[in-house]
Design a protein around this motif. Structure first.
Motif, PDB file in Angstrom:
ATOM      1  N   ARG A  72     -23.378-118.235 -15.278  1.00 59.33           N
ATOM      2  CA  ARG A  72     -23.551-119.232 -14.221  1.00 59.33           C
ATOM      3  C   ARG A  72     -22.660-118.969 -13.013  1.00 59.33           C
ATOM      4  O   ARG A  72     -23.091-119.119 -11.866  1.00 59.33           O
ATOM      5  N   LEU A  75     -24.051-116.578 -10.290  1.00 61.11           N
ATOM      6  CA  LEU A  75     -25.307-116.907  -9.616  1.00 61.11           C
ATOM      7  C   LEU A  75     -25.073-117.819  -8.416  1.00 61.11           C
ATOM      8  O   LEU A  75     -24.288-118.769  -8.494  1.00 61.11           O
ATOM      9  N   THR A  76     -25.765-117.519  -7.331  1.00 64.06           N
ATOM     10  CA  THR A  76     -25.750-118.399  -6.163  1.00 64.06           C
ATOM     11  C   THR A  76     -27.177-118.605  -5.686  1.00 64.06           C
ATOM     12  O   THR A  76     -28.048-117.755  -5.919  1.00 64.06           O
ATOM     13  N   ALA A  77     -27.425-119.729  -5.040  1.00 56.54           N
ATOM     14  CA  ALA A  77     -28.771-120.042  -4.536  1.00 56.54           C
ATOM     15  C   ALA A  77     -28.895-119.600  -3.088  1.00 56.54           C
ATOM     16  O   ALA A  77     -27.939-119.651  -2.310  1.00 56.54           O
ATOM     17  N   ARG A  85     -36.789-120.955  -2.581  1.00 54.54           N
ATOM     18  CA  ARG A  85     -35.424-120.744  -3.060  1.00 54.54           C
ATOM     19  C   ARG A  85     -35.392-119.505  -3.969  1.00 54.54           C
ATOM     20  O   ARG A  85     -36.298-119.284  -4.768  1.00 54.54           O
ATOM     21  N   VAL A  87     -32.462-117.123  -6.450  1.00 53.10           N
ATOM     22  CA  VAL A  87     -31.135-117.098  -7.062  1.00 53.10           C
ATOM     23  C   VAL A  87     -30.667-115.649  -7.063  1.00 53.10           C
ATOM     24  O   VAL A  87     -31.402-114.752  -7.475  1.00 53.10           O
ATOM     25  N   GLU A  95     -32.102-110.409  -7.138  1.00 54.10           N
ATOM     26  CA  GLU A  95     -32.639-111.613  -6.489  1.00 54.10           C
ATOM     27  C   GLU A  95     -33.840-112.076  -7.309  1.00 54.10           C
ATOM     28  O   GLU A  95     -34.788-111.314  -7.501  1.00 54.10           O
ATOM     29  N   THR A  98     -37.868-118.249  -7.791  1.00 54.99           N
ATOM     30  CA  THR A  98     -37.715-119.435  -8.637  1.00 54.99           C
ATOM     31  C   THR A  98     -38.905-120.364  -8.635  1.00 54.99           C
ATOM     32  O   THR A  98     -38.965-121.298  -9.447  1.00 54.99           O
ATOM     33  N   GLU A 107     -29.210-127.096  -4.898  1.00 57.57           N
ATOM     34  CA  GLU A 107     -28.724-125.766  -5.246  1.00 57.57           C
ATOM     35  C   GLU A 107     -28.008-125.772  -6.595  1.00 57.57           C
ATOM     36  O   GLU A 107     -28.198-124.877  -7.418  1.00 57.57           O
ATOM     37  N   VAL A 111     -29.201-123.583  -9.863  1.00 58.77           N
ATOM     38  CA  VAL A 111     -28.362-122.554 -10.486  1.00 58.77           C
ATOM     39  C   VAL A 111     -28.165-122.867 -11.969  1.00 58.77           C
ATOM     40  O   VAL A 111     -28.238-121.974 -12.827  1.00 58.77           O
ATOM     41  N   MET A 114     -31.485-122.058 -13.745  1.00 55.24           N
ATOM     42  CA  MET A 114     -31.795-120.642 -13.782  1.00 55.24           C
ATOM     43  C   MET A 114     -30.818-119.871 -14.672  1.00 55.24           C
ATOM     44  O   MET A 114     -31.182-118.846 -15.245  1.00 55.24           O
TER      45      MET A 114
END
Length: 363
Positions: A72, A75-77, A85, A87, A95, A98, A107, A111, A114
């Motif tokens: 986690r 991961l960034t949105a 969007r 991730v 990349e 989603t 966001e 995250v 995902m």
């Protein structure tokens, strides 16, 4: 340069190619193969089906046995050019698409969802690489043939078992368009195309040559069994006249087996009722066996997702329930039954943001 091919999604779907598409799985680097499979009505979630998979990141992730793909904190949105969007995995540069837009979900919630979803798909890919029952396909960013990079990727894949890699390359030789050949027998096949679709128009792919190349590679990887040579005929002796007799009746031909019928709603209802009886009897292995069959044969019905997730929640296997519901919501994002079960799971976990989001989406 403009695209030489139209957007394939505008043409008729090709379900007759579904069996071929089930034999292959994309390792990236783009969504090109994933869109081809979808156009052939194969919609099976896999880790690198839709998104961007840079080569160096893929090799490093495989070297780490895909353990931290769903981490986690990594991961960034973000937002793609089409406003969807995405991730991003900060360590590997992946990349992931989603199927969500900024108005759908925050966001932080995206995250969190995902991370579980990608962790589940990473475990699935790890298992698939170990079984080596599919042909794994990588389409690189550059146009070069299968050299050192392809061998590096083969070596990384070999940490899991003996899977075969199909490395896709471009060629200027029209005679090689849509063909494939062994580069390292038993480990690496090179396939040839005339065109790589652009990142911002992956659906404008060289569809026909992709299909021919995949079929050629599949034939190499999974050749038809060789026929036993026919025995030499024995010399025929001179016939001895036999006494005349009544001719024997010719046996009736064996009936040709009827093709397996398409699954029907009535069959679904019978199987689902059997799964619920097994749950009432405490036969949880039987429940999961039946529900897994239903998920394969009836992928657009929400009940198997809901029943399996509910049982996992009751067994306090909440991460597995979350991963299963995430897969269901990717396929059926507006299903009230899936949203309600997601709300029940989030309530049990004290995840009030997810509860609020699901409540907003319920009719």
């Amino acid at each position: 340069m403009s695209d030489p091919y139209p957007d394939q999604r505008q043409g008729p779907q090709r379900p007759e190619l579904g069996d071929l598409m089930l034999k292959v799985e994309s390792l990236g680097m783009s969504s090109e193969l994933g869109l081809i499979q979808l156009h052939c009505t194969i919609d099976r979630p896999s880790l690198f089906r839709f998104g961007y998979t840079p080569f160096d990141g893929l090799v490093r992730a495989l070297d780490a046995r895909l353990e931290d793909v769903g981490l986690r904190r990594a991961l960034t949105a973000g937002v793609a050019e089409n406003s969807e969007r995405i991730v991003v995995h900060q360590d590997y540069g992946f990349e992931f698409e989603t199927n969500h837009f900024p108005a759908d979900i925050s966001e932080a919630d995206l995250v969190a969802k995902m991370a579980i979803h990608l962790g589940f798909l990473a475990r699935k890919l790890r298992d698939d690489l170990g079984k080596a029952e599919k042909l794994f396909v990588y389409r690189p960013e550059n146009h070069e043939g299968s050299g050192d990079d392809a061998r590096r990727l083969c070596e990384a894949m070999g940490r899991f078992g003996k899977p075969v890699l199909l490395w896709v390359a471009l060629t200027d030789d029209p005679a090689k368009f849509g063909t494939a050949e062994w580069t390292v027998p038993g480990r690496l096949i090179t396939g040839y195309l005339d065109w790589f679709a652009k990142a911002n128009s992956a659906a404008a792919m060289s569809f026909d040559y992709w299909v021919k190349m995949l079929q050629a590679a599949a034939d190499l990887w999974e050749p038809a069994p060789e026929q036993e040579p026919a025995p030499e005929p024995e010399p025929t002796p001179e016939p001895t006249p036999a006494p005349e007799r009544e001719p024997e009746p010719t046996p009736a031909p064996e009936p040709t087996p009827a093709p397996e019928p398409e699954p029907t709603p009535a069959q679904f209802d019978v199987k689902l009722a059997a799964a619920r009886r097994a749950k009432a009897d405490g036969d949880y292995a039987g429940v999961f066996r039946i529900l897994t069959e239903l998920l394969e044969r009836f992928p657009d019905r929400p009940e198997p997702f809901v029943d399996a997730a509910s049982l996992l929640r009751d067994m306090q296997r909440e991460d597995e329930a979350e991963a299963l519901l995430s897969l269901g919501l990717v396929r059926l994002p507006d299903s009230p039954d899936l949203l309600r079960e997601h709300t029940r799971l989030a309530t049990a976990r004290g995840d009030h943001d997810v509860v609020s989001d699901a409540d907003r989406r319920l009719p």
